[in-house]
Scaffold this motif. Structure first.
Motif, PDB file in Angstrom:
ATOM      1  N   ASN A  75       0.863  -1.184   0.000  1.00  0.00           N
ATOM      2  CA  ASN A  75       0.000   0.000   0.000  1.00  0.00           C
ATOM      3  C   ASN A  75       0.896   1.230   0.000  1.00  0.00           C
ATOM      4  OD1 ASN A  75       0.274   1.093   2.838  1.00  0.00           O
ATOM      5  ND2 ASN A  75      -0.405  -0.994   3.287  1.00  0.00           N
ATOM      6  N   ALA A  76       0.346   2.341  -0.422  1.00  0.00           N
ATOM      7  CA  ALA A  76       1.132   3.560  -0.599  1.00  0.00           C
ATOM      8  C   ALA A  76       1.805   4.026   0.692  1.00  0.00           C
ATOM      9  CB  ALA A  76       0.256   4.672  -1.163  1.00  0.00           C
ATOM     10  N   ASP A  77       1.206   3.738   1.842  1.00  0.00           N
ATOM     11  CA  ASP A  77       1.773   4.178   3.121  1.00  0.00           C
ATOM     12  C   ASP A  77       3.161   3.593   3.389  1.00  0.00           C
ATOM     13  OD1 ASP A  77      -0.545   5.602   3.601  1.00  0.00           O
ATOM     14  OD2 ASP A  77      -1.439   4.023   4.831  1.00  0.00           O
ATOM     15  N   GLN A  78       3.476   2.468   2.765  1.00  0.00           N
ATOM     16  CA  GLN A  78       4.757   1.792   2.992  1.00  0.00           C
ATOM     17  C   GLN A  78       5.914   2.421   2.214  1.00  0.00           C
ATOM     18  OE1 GLN A  78       2.711  -1.959   1.586  1.00  0.00           O
ATOM     19  NE2 GLN A  78       4.217  -2.833   2.995  1.00  0.00           N
ATOM     20  N   PHE A  79       5.611   3.311   1.265  1.00  0.00           N
ATOM     21  CA  PHE A  79       6.625   3.757   0.314  1.00  0.00           C
ATOM     22  C   PHE A  79       6.771   5.273   0.292  1.00  0.00           C
ATOM     23  CE2 PHE A  79       4.941  -0.302  -1.094  1.00  0.00           C
ATOM     24  CZ  PHE A  79       6.106  -1.036  -1.208  1.00  0.00           C
ATOM     25  N   ASP A  80       7.974   5.693  -0.115  1.00  0.00           N
ATOM     26  CA  ASP A  80       8.281   7.109  -0.255  1.00  0.00           C
ATOM     27  C   ASP A  80       8.022   7.614  -1.664  1.00  0.00           C
ATOM     28  OD1 ASP A  80       9.376   7.309   2.428  1.00  0.00           O
ATOM     29  OD2 ASP A  80      11.025   6.084   1.641  1.00  0.00           O
ATOM     30  N   GLY A  81       7.969   6.714  -2.642  1.00  0.00           N
ATOM     31  CA  GLY A  81       7.774   7.112  -4.030  1.00  0.00           C
ATOM     32  C   GLY A  81       7.328   5.944  -4.879  1.00  0.00           C
ATOM     33  N   LEU A  82       6.875   6.277  -6.094  1.00  0.00           N
ATOM     34  CA  LEU A  82       6.348   5.304  -7.047  1.00  0.00           C
ATOM     35  C   LEU A  82       7.024   5.496  -8.391  1.00  0.00           C
ATOM     36  CD1 LEU A  82       4.153   3.199  -7.934  1.00  0.00           C
ATOM     37  CD2 LEU A  82       2.660   5.168  -8.389  1.00  0.00           C
ATOM     38  N   TYR A  83       7.439   4.395  -9.018  1.00  0.00           N
ATOM     39  CA  TYR A  83       8.030   4.437 -10.354  1.00  0.00           C
ATOM     40  C   TYR A  83       7.203   3.560 -11.285  1.00  0.00           C
ATOM     41  CZ  TYR A  83      10.986   3.619 -14.336  1.00  0.00           C
ATOM     42  OH  TYR A  83      11.436   3.505 -15.622  1.00  0.00           O
ATOM     43  N   ALA A 108      -2.645  11.286  -3.710  1.00  0.00           N
ATOM     44  CA  ALA A 108      -3.366  11.871  -2.564  1.00  0.00           C
ATOM     45  C   ALA A 108      -2.410  12.191  -1.420  1.00  0.00           C
ATOM     46  CB  ALA A 108      -4.471  10.921  -2.092  1.00  0.00           C
ATOM     47  N   ALA A 109      -1.379  11.378  -1.272  1.00  0.00           N
ATOM     48  CA  ALA A 109      -0.381  11.594  -0.216  1.00  0.00           C
ATOM     49  C   ALA A 109       0.736  12.541  -0.659  1.00  0.00           C
ATOM     50  CB  ALA A 109       0.208  10.247   0.220  1.00  0.00           C
ATOM     51  N   ASN A 110       0.658  13.043  -1.898  1.00  0.00           N
ATOM     52  CA  ASN A 110       1.652  13.960  -2.466  1.00  0.00           C
ATOM     53  C   ASN A 110       3.063  13.379  -2.445  1.00  0.00           C
ATOM     54  OD1 ASN A 110       2.116  16.402  -3.820  1.00  0.00           O
ATOM     55  ND2 ASN A 110       2.864  17.374  -1.944  1.00  0.00           N
ATOM     56  N   LYS A 111       3.153  12.082  -2.749  1.00  0.00           N
ATOM     57  CA  LYS A 111       4.459  11.422  -2.791  1.00  0.00           C
ATOM     58  C   LYS A 111       5.031  11.501  -4.210  1.00  0.00           C
ATOM     59  CE  LYS A 111       3.549   8.303   1.013  1.00  0.00           C
ATOM     60  NZ  LYS A 111       3.723   6.961   1.539  1.00  0.00           N
ATOM     61  N   ASP A 162       6.588  18.340 -12.590  1.00  0.00           N
ATOM     62  CA  ASP A 162       5.472  19.211 -12.232  1.00  0.00           C
ATOM     63  C   ASP A 162       5.036  18.795 -10.836  1.00  0.00           C
ATOM     64  OD1 ASP A 162       3.007  20.469 -11.796  1.00  0.00           O
ATOM     65  OD2 ASP A 162       2.395  20.295 -13.882  1.00  0.00           O
ATOM     66  N   GLY A 163       5.401  19.590  -9.850  1.00  0.00           N
ATOM     67  CA  GLY A 163       5.102  19.233  -8.467  1.00  0.00           C
ATOM     68  C   GLY A 163       5.864  17.972  -8.074  1.00  0.00           C
ATOM     69  N   GLN A 164       5.146  16.943  -7.672  1.00  0.00           N
ATOM     70  CA  GLN A 164       5.758  15.677  -7.256  1.00  0.00           C
ATOM     71  C   GLN A 164       5.803  14.649  -8.392  1.00  0.00           C
ATOM     72  OE1 GLN A 164       7.207  17.066  -4.532  1.00  0.00           O
ATOM     73  NE2 GLN A 164       7.035  15.018  -3.666  1.00  0.00           N
ATOM     74  N   LEU A 165       5.456  15.068  -9.617  1.00  0.00           N
ATOM     75  CA  LEU A 165       5.414  14.151 -10.761  1.00  0.00           C
ATOM     76  C   LEU A 165       6.552  14.424 -11.725  1.00  0.00           C
ATOM     77  CD1 LEU A 165       3.970  11.986 -12.478  1.00  0.00           C
ATOM     78  CD2 LEU A 165       2.578  13.840 -13.444  1.00  0.00           C
ATOM     79  N   VAL A 166       7.317  13.371 -12.034  1.00  0.00           N
ATOM     80  CA  VAL A 166       8.381  13.433 -13.031  1.00  0.00           C
ATOM     81  C   VAL A 166       7.975  12.536 -14.190  1.00  0.00           C
ATOM     82  CG1 VAL A 166      10.814  12.985 -13.538  1.00  0.00           C
ATOM     83  CG2 VAL A 166      10.132  13.760 -11.255  1.00  0.00           C
ATOM     84  N   THR A 167       8.030  13.063 -15.415  1.00  0.00           N
ATOM     85  CA  THR A 167       7.691  12.263 -16.585  1.00  0.00           C
ATOM     86  C   THR A 167       8.778  12.395 -17.639  1.00  0.00           C
ATOM     87  OG1 THR A 167       6.329  14.088 -17.446  1.00  0.00           O
ATOM     88  CG2 THR A 167       5.186  12.330 -16.225  1.00  0.00           C
ATOM     89  N   ALA A 168       8.897  11.347 -18.449  1.00  0.00           N
ATOM     90  CA  ALA A 168       9.907  11.309 -19.507  1.00  0.00           C
ATOM     91  C   ALA A 168       9.340  10.542 -20.697  1.00  0.00           C
ATOM     92  CB  ALA A 168      11.186  10.654 -18.996  1.00  0.00           C
TER      93      ALA A 168
END
Length: 185
Positions: A75-83, A108-111, A162-168
């Motif tokens: 679940n998202a609470d366990q992690f600092d980021g998502l790839y 929602a958690a702004n990770k 853009d904010g907490q989102l990185v795209t390539a």
């Protein structure tokens, strides 16, 4: 160091899966690679997409990649980021409501979230791109715009934040994307 979740699946783009997985670990981060319907220790098949002068990329069978975590236990609470890597897997992973719900939890958690190439399909299906400036493989531009995102055309070796989102747009952007993503972590 950060604890990162990678959502991946069969026929993910080989470089976009393998290179960030290994690079993030080499930097000292912990990366948990998961796939719905598979468990830690299972393998996924990858595809290699290359730019060889044709009108689009070519596709070849890649390596087998071993998952190291179970999708059903994260679940998202366990992690600092998502790839989110690209390739073919986002086409079907975006149909799994558990995947899109998990992605929405990270937002929602702004990770920090990083998405490359067709990984954007997971974000558009999760309804998290509206009003955001982002990039992806150019063939995904109409999908990004239909989802309310602001598509930014950048060279294949560049990434945007853009904010907490990185795209390539594709794997040539690994240095730019990973640099921006790790700064957010």
């Amino acid at each position: 160091m950060a604890n990162i979740l990678m959502i991946t699946g069969d026929f993910v783009e080989d470089y976009e899966n393998m290179v960030p997985f290994q690079a993030l670990i080499a930097m000292g981060h912990e990366v948990h690679a998961v796939c719905p319907g598979k468990n830690a220790g299972d393998f996924i098949s990858t595809s290699i997409h290359d730019f060889e002068g044709d009108q689009t990329y070519t596709e070849k069978r890649g390596h087998n990649f071993q998952l190291n975590a179970d999708f059903n236990t994260v679940n998202a609470d366990q992690f600092d980021g998502l790839y989110l890597p690209g390739g073919r897997s986002p086409e079907y992973l975006r149909l799994d409501q558990r995947v899109t719900a998990l992605i929405r939890d990270f937002f929602a958690a702004n990770k920090p979230v990083a998405s490359i190439c067709h990984g954007i399909q997971l974000l558009t299906a999760s309804h998290v791109v509206e009003g955001r400036k982002l990039t992806a493989y150019p063939a995904c531009k109409p999908e990004v715009e239909m989802a309310g995102g602001i598509y930014v055309d950048v060279p294949l070796d560049q990434a945007i934040t853009d904010g907490q989102l990185v795209t390539a747009p594709a794997w040539p952007a690994h240095p730019a994307m990973l640099s921006q993503f790790t700064r957010l972590l």
